[in-house]
Design a protein around this motif. Sequence first.
Motif: not given
Length: 445
Positions: A384-410
């Motif tokens: 929640x929150x785009x932080x002045x455009x740093x993140x994409x918002x207003x979206x649902x993203x379905x990934x393929x299960x090949x990237x770990x939670x670490x990638x989000x933290x990165x």
Amino acid sequence: MNNMNRRLALKTLLGGFGSVALNSNLYSQFATPSKLNPSFSGGPKRVVFFLQNQGFEPKTCIPVGMQNSGSLANATLPEPIQALQPYREKIHIINGLHGRHASPAHSAFFGALGGYRGSDGVPPSASTVDYELSKTLPQTLLPHLCIGMDSLDNMKAKPTLATLSASGAGQPIFMYSDPMQLYKLLYGGLSTGEVRTQHEAQSHMLRKIEQFAVDKSTGLPLHDQELYSQFTGGFEQMNALRKRLDGASGDLAKYAPKLDQRYSNPEFETDWHDVLLDLGISALKSGITNTLTIGSGRGEIFGSWKGLGVEKQGHNLGHMPQHENPIWIKIRQYNSRMLVKLIEELESVPEGSGTMMDNTLIVYTSNNADKQHTNGATWPFILIGDCNGAFKMGQFTQLDGKRPINALYTSILNAAGRDIERFNMSEKMAKKYDSSTGPLKEVMA
């Protein structure tokens, strides 16, 4: 005092306040700020992590009728998170990250925010993303605040508990579960009457304990001297923080919640949950902290929500399917109302050309992926929150299960100015658990 008596005194102190000062970073997590990308500008000024125990069933957050990635503009959010419907343009729902390497099972504990193997009673093997952000974001009086919500009995029996956040290997950070204790720390310097008297008495006692520890450290064997130095250093940090907060209390008075009977005489556990949230929000609004971690269920398999009319509690809640379950709908709706309160409170405070919410990222997930008994193959998140455009918002993203939670933290760390390719994942581990490198392109603007 001979060496045996000194050791006995040390053990006695470590059984009380000393164990907190030595082992927890409970009062202070001050550290050298992390190096930032020199070309970086923008990104979040504060980050909130909200983790619900027992898992986060994807069907309770995926928009109705959506199977593939897409815009939330015309989406209908499912009943458990319906409170977020008016904020669709501010949220990003992510499904398909994994945490198989974290072995979440009943809970990943420190691994949920650390992105590494975690288990009950196992100390953290590295720092967690919330702590790393607290070093990266602009420094505050209390860089990192953790609060934990549980049953009344558990919160009273263990007013502090460390299961989710860590400042390094073997260095857990405790969360607060007694709202009066936290209120006294944050605002004891401006309180009056009995609360002020108790706060001053405790501060006096803690200073005496610190001095006692220093005085009795002379003549100890080298190993005990090293232990004592950590011990006394913990009290020094603790007492210094209390002094700084007391000195700033006058300026912070307008943000302090009003004490009421819920603090000292709660009817339900949710009374304490509500005031703990109020204290967390006040710490953000006042600038006391810029990193807040909320553990609903405190990272374990317990938890209670009798205040919502939910009579079942603890481990049994995890054995229920969450999708279309009236009990879990109530719990998730309660979480969603808390998220809305965070949004509304931060939107009420001007900051720069906008509001505090414009510069805040809220991360909502669970400490054990999609369900209580899980292998971590899918781990949903709501940002929640785009932080002045740093993140994409207003979206649902379905990934393929090949990237770990670490990638989000990165991704989050990069948005905050840390130029890193991986977080808490070696190249050897990445070959097995990560199909790519760097931030998630689906999340970063």
